[in-house]
Design a protein around this motif. Sequence first.
Motif, PDB file in Angstrom:
ATOM      1  N   ASN A  91       7.838   7.756  -4.670  1.00  0.00           N
ATOM      2  CA  ASN A  91       6.891   6.321  -4.308  1.00  0.00           C
ATOM      3  C   ASN A  91       7.062   5.058  -4.841  1.00  0.00           C
ATOM      4  N   ARG A  92       6.905   3.984  -4.386  1.00  0.00           N
ATOM      5  CA  ARG A  92       7.408   2.565  -4.518  1.00  0.00           C
ATOM      6  C   ARG A  92       5.402   1.726  -5.359  1.00  0.00           C
ATOM      7  N   SER A  93       5.002   2.772  -6.089  1.00  0.00           N
ATOM      8  CA  SER A  93       3.753   2.460  -6.713  1.00  0.00           C
ATOM      9  C   SER A  93       4.728   1.414  -7.884  1.00  0.00           C
ATOM     10  N   SER A 335       5.636  -0.681   2.839  1.00  0.00           N
ATOM     11  CA  SER A 335       4.414  -2.963   2.872  1.00  0.00           C
ATOM     12  C   SER A 335       3.776  -2.115   2.993  1.00  0.00           C
ATOM     13  N   CYS A 336       3.072  -1.089   3.387  1.00  0.00           N
ATOM     14  CA  CYS A 336       1.769  -0.156   3.697  1.00  0.00           C
ATOM     15  C   CYS A 336       1.137   1.182   3.519  1.00  0.00           C
ATOM     16  N   HIS A 337       1.131   1.572   2.557  1.00  0.00           N
ATOM     17  CA  HIS A 337       0.588   2.785   1.998  1.00  0.00           C
ATOM     18  C   HIS A 337      -0.568   3.323   2.506  1.00  0.00           C
ATOM     19  N   ILE A 338      -0.607   2.969   3.929  1.00  0.00           N
ATOM     20  CA  ILE A 338      -2.800   3.593   4.082  1.00  0.00           C
ATOM     21  C   ILE A 338      -1.993   4.181   5.794  1.00  0.00           C
ATOM     22  N   PHE A 339      -2.477   5.712   6.027  1.00  0.00           N
ATOM     23  CA  PHE A 339      -2.555   6.275   6.861  1.00  0.00           C
ATOM     24  C   PHE A 339      -3.578   6.003   7.122  1.00  0.00           C
ATOM     25  N   SER A 340      -4.909   6.366   6.732  1.00  0.00           N
ATOM     26  CA  SER A 340      -5.974   5.632   7.878  1.00  0.00           C
ATOM     27  C   SER A 340      -5.859   4.675   8.470  1.00  0.00           C
ATOM     28  N   LEU A 341      -5.983   6.137  10.194  1.00  0.00           N
ATOM     29  CA  LEU A 341      -6.702   4.489  11.083  1.00  0.00           C
ATOM     30  C   LEU A 341      -8.191   4.111  10.962  1.00  0.00           C
TER      31      LEU A 341
END
Length: 421
Positions: A91-93, A335-341
Amino acid sequence: MRADLLIDNIGELVTAESESGSLRGSELGRVRRLGDAALACFDGQVVCLGNRNEVKAQLQLTSDATIYDAGGGLVTPGLVDSHTHLIFDGNRSAEFLMRCQGKTYAEIAAAGGGIVASMLATRDSSLDRLVSLGGLRLQRLLESGTTTCEIKTGYGLSLESELRMLEAILHLRKQSAVEVLPTFMPAHAVPTGSKKEEYVAHVIKDMLPAASRMVTESAVPTFVDIFCDRGYFTLDDTKLVFEAARELGFSLKVHSDEFVSLGATALACKYGAASCDHLLNVSEEEMAMLGCCETVAVLLPGTSFYLNLAAHAPARRLVEKGAIVAIASDYNPGSCHIFSLPFIWGLSCLHLKLTVEEALNALTVNAAYALKLGDRLGRLSPGYQADVAIYQVSRLEEVPYNMGWNPIKAVFKKGRLVHNL
Ligand code: NIG
Ligand code: FE
């Protein structure tokens, strides 16, 4: 009318107004909003929708039919994520925290972070581990309403590990309830120690043909993508990769205009690419080109948000110019650790200034076109696949409004209940 699935007691059913085709200009915001509705399906396809009493009056339910009570909730087509980098290890936290301190994506990459950092972690990972990490993430996507998901390679950046990533994607395609579409993306970054020209030649001569053999064997339609931007690949590199990929029968995609405009969007239109993605810095001329071709403009508002950029993609301008605008997550470790549409939907309204109806169509109909699946997915109209998202809220407006809380209650894929709270 025969049905083996009835989704009853729907507070509001929302789907594109037109029953076929991609959506441009003012069409993007047109939806049918049916209150007190029901949806009937047979053999994995939608057969009928409308007022619940009228629908039920026309139906002949099979003896083993499923009747699902939506509890007055909202129903939309299953959400389609046409752009993810969902397979990675590590991970790239630390990078996130560096950005909070004001470092840019380019500065972090130059300091040894970025795509190459995920490459190091992913190269060390076994096929089994990549499949298991990917499977867990796909389950989270499914529980957030995503029923179809594209996944890119691009953290291997060597023949062996790019093929391992591709193999992991093909495994996930077989085993996940989410429909998975593979994209081969060895031209995501130049691996440390390689010269760019030599790496591009290796991609063309060895990697694309090997990937082509793998996907042809399993008869899976596959895309090839390339990151055309400052510090990554040039327009000339993109042309070479497009030529080679097209020759092998791949469909094309490109990461274009994320940081600077290099002309990749015009090239994508010229080559009939399925989509060009990011478009933060797309030129006026290229927007006009997108308005006259079938290449889908995929916007990724999660990325500009997560990178804390001052500006977002010119969504309103693209809609005005008649481009086929879709929205996707760009879910990746950096650049975008977001999966929730549903969350990305909120950002589409807040930052891209799309209306709630435009965002829905961009996440369903046009997103399906970005994957060349628009004739089968993205709508709840008769003949379309019964991919259905059922929400805990009852009105469309409540989805972007509830940013950060998962509003999904249940999901059907091809008429089968695959998630239920
Ligand atoms: O779409 N822009 C290129 N690729 C990804 C970033 C991947 C990463 O940082 O690991 C993107 O934003
Ligand atoms: Fe991306």
